[in-house]
Each structure stands twice: as C-alpha cells, then as structure tokens.
Design an enzyme around this catalytic site. Structure first.
Site, PDB file in Angstrom:
ATOM      1  CD  GLU A 118      -3.069  -0.641  -0.006  1.00  0.00           C
ATOM      2  OE1 GLU A 118      -3.344   0.552  -0.230  1.00  0.00           O
ATOM      3  OE2 GLU A 118      -3.515  -1.577  -0.689  1.00  0.00           O
ATOM      4  CB  SER A 416     -40.657 -39.665  36.081  1.00  0.00           C
ATOM      5  OG  SER A 416     -41.815 -40.438  35.827  1.00  0.00           O
TER       6      SER A 416
END
Length: 750
Positions: A118, A416
């Site tokens: 860059e 249960s």
C-alpha cells in the site's frame, strides 16, 4: 452617447488585440524573445496554480474537516466479544465488526505486508508521497482516469477515520486536498508506528470486518497475532478492493492478489524470495464461514439478556463478555446430542417414523426460509450447581434453521423428572426414605370423572419404601405421596428452588404434567446438589470494557431453598437411581460407562406416549440436563424413555468432564441428618442388632425401639391393597363352618 462609446471601446480593444497578437508572433520568431515569452507564460501559470492551491488548501474543509487533535480522543465503534472460560471467542455483537489491538502484539510480517503493497515509502515521506502522486497521474493519463491512486497509508487512514467528512465516493479536489491536509497533520503529531497501528485497526477489509483483528477472525478463525505469511498477505491485498478480492466470493482473484502482495513483501525484503515463492504455491485455506464460533444458541441468549442492560453499547462499545462456557464440554454436548438423535432416527432404539434431520435439510432449497423444524430436537444444559454459571448449552440441532432456543424458551412437561420435588416436600414434612407407601391400584374422582393412573410398565408394586419408589420411578406411589403431602407444600418447595411456572392442583402434576422451562428445571436441581441453596442460571460471569475495567457482574443474593439435610437425603435417594435404578445405563460399561468413583445422582423423565424424555443428573460440582422431543409434541418411538434415550448423552458429557481430572468427593453429610438402622419397616434403637442403615432429618427422626424377640415369627402383609387376609406359614387355623357339623350327620339326613 453611451452606445457609441461602447462601440468605440470594443473597436479599440479589437485593434489592440490584433496588434498584440502580431507582436507576439513576431517575438516567437526571434529565439531570444521566445524564451522570454515562455518564461512569462510559465510564471503566469505558476501564479495561477499557486493561487488555486492556496485557495483549495484554505477552503478544502471549510470548517467541516476533523483535525489531528480529534484523533487522540477518537472512539471508534468496536465489536463486543463473547468469550468462553478459556478466553476463546464464541461470538460478536457489532454495528461495525472491529476489535482494537496494539501493533506490538503483531508479528512483523503483518503490518509490513500492508506497507509493502500500500505504501512502500511510508517510513520516508511525511504523509504525502510526491513520487507516488506523479506515478498515479502518469498511470491515469496512460490507462485512463480511474486507474491507481496516489493515496498513502496516512491519507487512507484519514478517510477511513472520518468517512462522513471525507467520503470515498467523492472524487473532487476538495476531498483529496483535505486528505492530504489531515495526513500531514497526523504525521506531525503522531509517530509512524502509531499511524500504522491506527490504520491496521480501522481499514475496511470486507465481509463487515474493520481492522486486521476482525478480518483475521472472519477469514481464518484466529487472532491477528497468529497469522502466518500467507494469511497476512491475503488480508493485506484487500484494501484496494475488498469486495473484488473477497477470498470467499472470489478465491482465484484473492489468490492472484495475495501473490502480488507476497512479491511486494519480497521486494521490500520483509521476507525472502524463497519464502515468497513457497507461499505463492500454498493453496488458499479459509476457516468455515463465520470463523471459529461455537454455542450459537448460548450466544444469542447472552445477547437477549445484555441488550436490555447495555443498549447500543453492546454493539459499539467493544465490551468483553466473559462466560463460563467450557469449549470441550460444549463440543461434547453438541456432538453427543446430535449423534444420539441420529441413532434414534436410524431406528437403533426402535421404529422411528417421521422426517429425519438429514432428509429435511436435503429438501431445503437455496434461500428458502425455514419456519418450522418437524424433525426430532434436543437440548443439553451443563451448569455449576454452586453458582448457576452455564458451562455448556445446546438449544437445538441447527441454529441456521431454527433460532428458537428450546433450553430457554420451550415450555415442556417434565414427566417423572419432577418427582424429586414431591419427595423433597414429603421429607420436609416428616417422611423418610424408609417410610412406606402403597404402589397399588388407584382411582381418583375428579368432579364427575375418575382417573386411574398406571405405572409406566403397567405393573403394581404393593407396599414399598419411598427410596424404592423413587429409584424405580413408581407413579402410583408418587401420586399417593403427593396427595398426602399436599399440593401447596409441593408448589412451595418447587418455587423456592426456582420452578415458578404455574402448577395447577391436578393430581397428575405429581408425576410431571405441569410445563416447565428446561433451564429452570435444571437449575432447580442445583438446590439438591449444593446443599439446599437456590441458584439462578447465569449466562454471564462478568462484563468488562475494552480496557479490561469491570462494568457489571451478576451477584445474586444466596437464598435457602431447602434444608441441608433434606437436600442431602434426597441426593442419597437419587444416587440409587443412577447406580441401580432407571438411570443405570449411565453406569453400564457398554453404554454410559461413568465410573462408580464419580458420585452421581439424578432422575429420568418420560411423559405420556413417550413425547418428552429427560434426564437431569449431577455430581458435587457439575449438573447436566438432557431433553429430547418434537417441537410439536408427538411420540418419539414406542417404549422410548429418558433412561434409554437421554441417559447416554448425559453420561457422555459427564464422562468427558472427569476424563482428565480427579472425581470430586461424595457429598458430606450435614449435621441435621442422622442415621438409624431400619428392619421390617421399624426404626431400631442404638442397642439393637441387625437392620440396614437409613437417614432421617434430625428434627423428624424417630427415637427407635428394640422389639422383644418372639418364638412366633411376625409377618407383614406384602399386598395390603388386595382384599381378604393373607395366609402365613404356621399361622393358627381360623374356625370354619364345617367344623361345627357332626361327622356323618349329613348322610343321615339324606
């Protein structure tokens, strides 16, 4: 007179212009005079250009541009991270997916990859690179406008920090001059290293990722500090055109761009040419979409909880949300549940009817929205019984198809698995594990109707102890015990442990017909595991800001749910469920394989027609609950129970938890529990021999006695629910009518 004057002036101007042009052409023919003309023209152009530049420089921002001073206090929007117990990232909440990092935490090849491609003269210029600008102008003239730009890293940073004031879509001199002006201000105020750090944290890198940390996690599922050369070059190639070089959407373009970056790194001597050549030959390898993320149902539950507390800060404040999720247990829960559900769908446990998950998934068309999942679902919740902190949570099979979190949002019948609350209430009111209860046939009148419940296996157990009734999950004994204890007492105990959903007054609630939220059910069991304290399920351990400062931590006040003795006695009863009752498959070496060295207690649950199956069990330091069923309740398989379907998943999670650590010590008996020896349903005093040990709450413990031995054995009616009187060996014969008839008298009457 005005009009003639204007005509005269125009005529005079034309004549003067013709004369001037004639003199200029004459001067151009003379070599010496030509130089003077060129110099004057250049001076005029320079004066105009300088004036234009000064005007552009002073008017570029017109009071709207930021200054370098504002950058010092600039607070960008950061993603908030959800972290597991080991610091791994489970998920993120964001408007802009950004996580700030220090440049010192990065290997050198990460920042230098960006510099090489860059702005290779980044460390030489002062914000503007004249060489690059001239080259950019040249390339745009040759290749056409729209070619490469001349922006340096500092200039890119300026427009990335302030996109509203310096929009990238604006192709004007004003914007470019403003970029240059701010870039030069930053160069004077900050070090090159600081500018590069700001750039690496703010540059947009596609897929919603801002900065190298977010990009590294998005594309490679790892923090930026762990990026290798190939991965760093891939990310460094993105700023020029994030969408065009997106490695997921355009892998070939991304690979070509990566190779350009690698060569630039070699040219800049960041890496050697040999390293660059080898890296160019390396195939592009990305993490699965979304990165290394886990526990999606849990992460979404965290978001829902924290959004009300933190609002927009949750998405922009860079919060660090620490949880207790154990990544190993989480993976085990997810894999164990899915494998068991697929075994059920394949018919391993019996005939399975209905669409399977693979069949349904294969039929989904691309882009099709899923509004209902008709296949078998399941959940797993693991938590710390002492604190309520969730260690693992699976809310369903596929978060992409259904975001409905069954662990938190589904109201299901517990079957249960609700029975322990009935037995705990009975223990509070004077019953003991040795107390007797009938498990015989039962008919209950409810208004004008009657209800005759049955045990799961259709048999009757006669007169039995509470310990045995719970171990074998006897429905009839439990209903009798619940009616004896009272619905209000059962409701009160359930509410104290955390079950606050409505429990109606029907006798069927004693065997689990009232709906509960699974995570509440599992947290309620923690009251039995931790000695009687109520805990709330805690998704979050603490929340910190991005500087590591504590913002919030849940601090629920401890509340006593049941007495320590009641909790301990019930746990002792539930240990038998795991060791030799309906939950035995957890111990079975061929199924669960949980060693007996790991003390464990729990309870199975199965609802009518096998529509819901459960197992909730715990050790002294870990509690896990498993549920399976369809979103729209219907039978899973004939004969499927919590013991056969849910227990294997539970055992797998618990076995993994203790695979590499020492098993905890069994629960210590509290001071409000006393031991007595029991024989034939009677509590023996200390001086008596024989009997088996059993436990009682101290305030309800009977004194005990030592009955006198008799030469005639004493027998207890084993089937009190049947009519008539039992016959025992050696029993004295009862008189019968024929005993009073004289022998032979009947024949005489004939």
């Amino acid at each position: 007179m005005a009009i003639p004057k204007i005509q005269f002036d125009q005529h005079l101007w034309r004549e003067s212009a013709r004369g001037g042009w004639t003199r200029l052409r004459g001067a151009w023919g003379n070599r010496q005079e030509r130089k003077i003309v060129i110099g004057l023209a250049a001076l005029s152009l320079a004066s105009c250009g300088t004036g234009g530049m000064v005007a552009a420089w002073t008017r570029a921002c017109a009071g709207t541009c930021p200054t370098a001073e504002t950058i010092e206090n600039f607070a960008p929007r950061q993603a908030s991270l959800v972290l597991d117990a080991r610091g791994g990232v489970l998920g993120q909440f964001y408007r802009e997916r950004r996580t700030l990092i220090h440049i010192d935490s990065l290997p050198n090849h990460v920042p230098m990859a960006f510099v090489a491609i860059e702005d290779k003269r980044f460390f030489e210029h002062e914000g503007v690179d004249p060489v690059r600008i001239v080259a950019a102008v040249r390339d745009n003239i040759i290749k056409g406008w729209g070619g490469p730009g001349g922006s340096t890293i500092s200039m890119q940073l300026a427009r990335n920090l302030f996109p509203q004031q310096l929009p990238a879509s604006e192709t004007s001199v004003r914007r470019k001059v403003a970029e240059i002006k701010l870039a030069m201000q930053m160069e004077r105020r900050f070090s090159k290293r600081r500018i590069l750090e700001l750039y690496l944290n703010h540059i947009y890198l596609g897929s919603g990722a801002y900065g190298v940390e977010a990009a590294a996690r998005s594309y490679f599922g790892k923090p930026a500090r762990e990026l290798n050369i190939v991965e760093a070059a891939t990310i460094a190639g993105l700023p020029q055109a994030p969408s065009a070089y997106d490695p997921r959407r355009h892998p070939e373009r991304a690979e070509r761009r990566r190779n350009v970056v690698l060569q630039a790194m070699a040219d800049a001597r960041v890496i050697t040419q040999a390293q660059a050549d080898e890296a160019k030959r390396t195939p592009l390898a990305l993490s699965p979409p979304g990165g290394a993320r886990g526990a999606p149902y849990f992460v979404e539950a965290v978001r829902r909880e924290l959004e009300d507390r933190f609002g927009e800060l949750l998405y922009t404040g860079g919060l660090r949300i620490h949880t207790a999720i154990d990544p190993v247990l989480q993976r085990t829960a997810e894999q164990g549940l899915e494998e068991q559900l697929r075994q059920i769908e394949r018919g391993t446990y019996g005939g399975f009817r209905g669409p399977t998950y693979p069949q349904f998934t294969a039929g989904i068309k691309p882009g099709q929205a899923v509004t209902h999942t008709p296949y078998l679902q399941g959940i797993v919740v693991v938590l710390d019984p002492a604190t309520g902190l969730v260690r693992a949570l699976v809310g369903g099979r596929d978060f992409r198809q259904s975001q409905f979190n069954r662990a938190v949002q589904a109201l299901r019948q517990p079957g249960s698995s609700f029975k322990p609350f009935v037995y705990a209430a009975a223990l509070e009111h004077g019953r003991s594990p040795a107390s007797g209860i009938s498990d015989g046939p039962l008919t209950i009148n409810i208004g004008s109707e009657s209800w005759s419940p049955k045990n799961y296996d259709g048999t009757y157990g006669g007169y039995t102890s509470l310990r045995s009734a719970l171990r074998n999950s006897r429905n009839l004994a439990t209903i009798r015990l619940g009616r004896e204890t009272g619905i209000e007492n059962v409701r009160a105990l359930a509410a104290r442990t955390g079950l606050e959903t409505r429990i109606p007054g029907y006798p069927s609630v004693y065997i689990g017909s009232a709906g509960v939220y699974p995570i509440d059910m599992m947290a309620a069991y923690a009251s039995f595991a931790n000695g009687g304290w109520r805990v709330e399920p805690q998704l979050v351990a603490r929340v910190e800001n991005h500087r590591g400062e504590l913002l919030w931590a849940p601090a629920p006040a401890p509340r006593r749910a049941v007495e320590p003795g009641v909790a301990w006695i019930l746990t002792d009863m539930l240990r038998e469920v795991v060791d030799r009752g309906t939950g035995y498959l957890a111990r079975d070496p061929s199924v669960g394989g949980l060693p007996y060295e790991v003390p464990a207690a729990g309870k199975t649950g199965t609802t009518n027609d096998n529509t819901d199956v459960w197992f909730v069990g715990y050790t002294p330091d870990l509690l896990t609950g498993v549920w399976m069923g369809f979103d729209t309740p219907r039978p899973i398989i004939a004969g499927g129970t919590g013991g056969t379907l849910a227990v294997p998943v539970w055992a797998r999670v618990m076995r993994t938890a203790y695979a590499n650590r020492k098993a905890p010590e069994p629960w210590a008996k509290p001071s409000d529990v006393v031991m007595r020896r029991v024989s034939g349903g009677r509590v023996l005093s200390a001086e008596c021999d024989g009997g088996t040990p059993d436990y009682f709450a101290a305030k309800h413990a009977p004194a005990g006695s030592c009955p006198q031995r008799s030469s005639t054995p004493e027998f207890v009616d084993p089937t009190p629910e049947l009519p008539g009187r039992p016959v025992f060996p050696g029993q004295k014969r009862e008189p019968r009518p024929e005993d009073f008839i004289t022998p032979g008298a009947e024949r005489e009457r004939r």
